[in-house]
Structures are given as C-alpha cells and as structure tokens.
Motif scaffolding. Structure first.
Motif, PDB file in Angstrom:
ATOM      1  N   MET A 123      14.211  -0.467  -1.572  1.00  0.00           N
ATOM      2  CA  MET A 123      13.465   0.058  -2.718  1.00  0.00           C
ATOM      3  C   MET A 123      12.613   1.252  -2.313  1.00  0.00           C
ATOM      4  N   LEU A 124      11.936   1.159  -1.180  1.00  0.00           N
ATOM      5  CA  LEU A 124      11.101   2.275  -0.733  1.00  0.00           C
ATOM      6  C   LEU A 124      11.953   3.498  -0.432  1.00  0.00           C
ATOM      7  N   ASN A 172      11.076   9.469   2.643  1.00  0.00           N
ATOM      8  CA  ASN A 172      10.231  10.036   3.699  1.00  0.00           C
ATOM      9  C   ASN A 172       8.848   9.399   3.759  1.00  0.00           C
ATOM     10  N   ALA A 173       8.672   8.298   3.047  1.00  0.00           N
ATOM     11  CA  ALA A 173       7.363   7.643   3.019  1.00  0.00           C
ATOM     12  C   ALA A 173       6.988   7.138   4.409  1.00  0.00           C
ATOM     13  N   GLU A 174       5.719   7.320   4.759  1.00  0.00           N
ATOM     14  CA  GLU A 174       5.226   6.837   6.050  1.00  0.00           C
ATOM     15  C   GLU A 174       4.925   5.353   5.949  1.00  0.00           C
ATOM     16  N   PRO A 227       0.816  -1.230   0.000  1.00  0.00           N
ATOM     17  CA  PRO A 227       0.000   0.000   0.000  1.00  0.00           C
ATOM     18  C   PRO A 227       0.845   1.272   0.000  1.00  0.00           C
ATOM     19  N   VAL A 228       2.006   1.231   0.645  1.00  0.00           N
ATOM     20  CA  VAL A 228       2.892   2.398   0.666  1.00  0.00           C
ATOM     21  C   VAL A 228       3.477   2.632  -0.726  1.00  0.00           C
TER      22      VAL A 228
END
Length: 246
Positions: free
Chosen positions: A159-160, A166-168, A63-64
C-alpha cells in the motif's frame, strides 16, 4: 475471482461499536466522507498472520501514511466489537481504528464475504486492502483466490509503495537488554528522546539467554542494539550512531 470495485463507493452500512460502557453507531459517511482512508480487512482477530504481520506493520507505518496524506487506517474483520476491542488492547496498535463488521454487512457489500466453515469460522472477510478517498475506492489489493489464507498483496508495504514509492520508512530497532542494566536504560532513553520506536528482547525471557546474546551479537554485555538488521553495538556506540544520523 473476486470483483475489483475501484471507482465505486464503499457500502453504506452502519457499525455498532462499544466504547467503554456505551454503545455507539458509526456510519460509512462518518468513517469515509471527506477523508483519505486505508482499509485492510482480514479473516479474524487474534489469528496468526493477522496478529504477527498484517496488523503490526500497518501500525508501524501509520506515521508514514499520515505524512503522505492518509487520515485514518481501519482494520476490519467479521468479529463482534468486544473481540475487536480486546484485540486492539492486546496488540497495542494505538494508531489503528478497529472496525467490527459483526454481521458481515460491509464485507458482503464489497463482494468479499467468504465461507470459512471448514475452519469453524462461519462467514468471514477475504483478506484485502484498499485506499478510499471521500468514500470512493481509489485502489484495491485483493489476495488471490487460492486455498487457505494467502497474504501476498494486502500488506502495508504494498500500500505504501502505491501511495508513495519514495516514502522514507522508520528504522527498525531491536535491543537486547537485561533487568537492572543502567546502560540499557540509557540506550532506551536516547532512542525515545529522538523519537525512535524499538523492540526490546530481555535476557531470561522466551528462552533468550546469554548464549543467544553471544551468538547473535558476538558480545557478552548489554545492551546490544541492531538497526535495520545491522549490529550497532552498546549504548556508547548507539549514541555515536544517533549523533551521526541526527
């Protein structure tokens, strides 16, 4: 050393897959054209690192990734479609597309088809991940060419961090429960209503006992909930935490 193919097109190969009782052929264009896609490739379905870490974390962060512009996440392995379908069902990784590179054509085209004869595997894919935009490889994370099965850079968090550092990320929730516990049911429902995924550890299974519960939480009642490694407490404390973090 393996060749980095950033800036190049993905191999134009087709993948025979089994959906229900029917055969279907997926092309590289169908999978990648006009899309932003993550591919993570691994040595084999049902193998330890692949099943315990590599695949579950990509599924957890799906989902992120979607919120950050990723259309699909593909798990690729040199296994046949029946094995990949069985693995998908076993893992309950409903957010991942399982792609069988049964003949190794895609892996060979990537220059990452390797010999695993010493393990009785034959030809398999080296472990790597890549971000593909409209069929062109934007970024690759290839595991180092070392003996064994290194797992250092192709993970979901790396990868994220490349896509959006800064992804939650979703909270990691673990709940210790027991059968027939009404407060456990209340806590699970409270988490589900607010969209939290959680891991449930039930007393009496896999060697988990009341002694385990007391040693971990300092409490003798269920449920006991942990969020991101921190002990929250029981159902009442969880509802307070959820209210404060709404």
């Amino acid at each position: 050393m393996f060749q980095n193919r950033e800036g190049q097109a993905v191999p134009q190969v087709s993948f025979p897959v089994r959906e229900g009782n029917d055969w279907k052929t997926l092309t590289a264009d169908q999978l990648f054209k006009g899309k932003t896609v993550i591919v993570f490739a691994l040595p084999g379905a049902f193998t330890p690192t692949c099943s315990s870490t590599h695949l579950p974390r990509y599924n957890e962060l799906a989902p992120v990734f979607k919120a950050n512009g990723v259309d699909d996440i593909i798990c690729l392995s040199v296994n046949d479609t029946f094995v990949m379908n069985a693995w998908a069902e076993d893992q309950k990784a409903e957010k991942i597309t399982f792609l069988p590179d049964g003949n190794g054509d895609f892996s060979e085209g990537m220059g990452l088809l390797v010999d695993k004869n010493d393990l009785g595997f034959g030809k398999r894919s080296w472990r790597y991940s890549m971000l593909v935009k409209d069929g062109i490889i934007d970024q690759m994370f290839i595991e180092p060419d070392l003996p064994g099965d290194p797992f250092e850079v192709s993970d979901a968090d790396t990868m994220l961090n490349y896509i959006n550092p800064n992804a939650e990320q979703p909270k990691r929730v673990t709940m210790i429960t027991k059968p027939g516990c009404g407060h456990c049911t209340r806590a699970k429902n409270a988490l589900k209503v607010r969209g939290y995924k959680f891991e449930e550890i039930e007393l009496g299974t896999n060697g988990v006992s009341y002694s385990t519960l007391t040693a971990i939480s300092g409490q003798g009642t269920t449920p006991q909930i942990f969020i991101d490694g921190e002990h929250v407490g029981g159902a009442d404390e969880l509802e307070s935490w959820l209210g404060a973090n709404a």
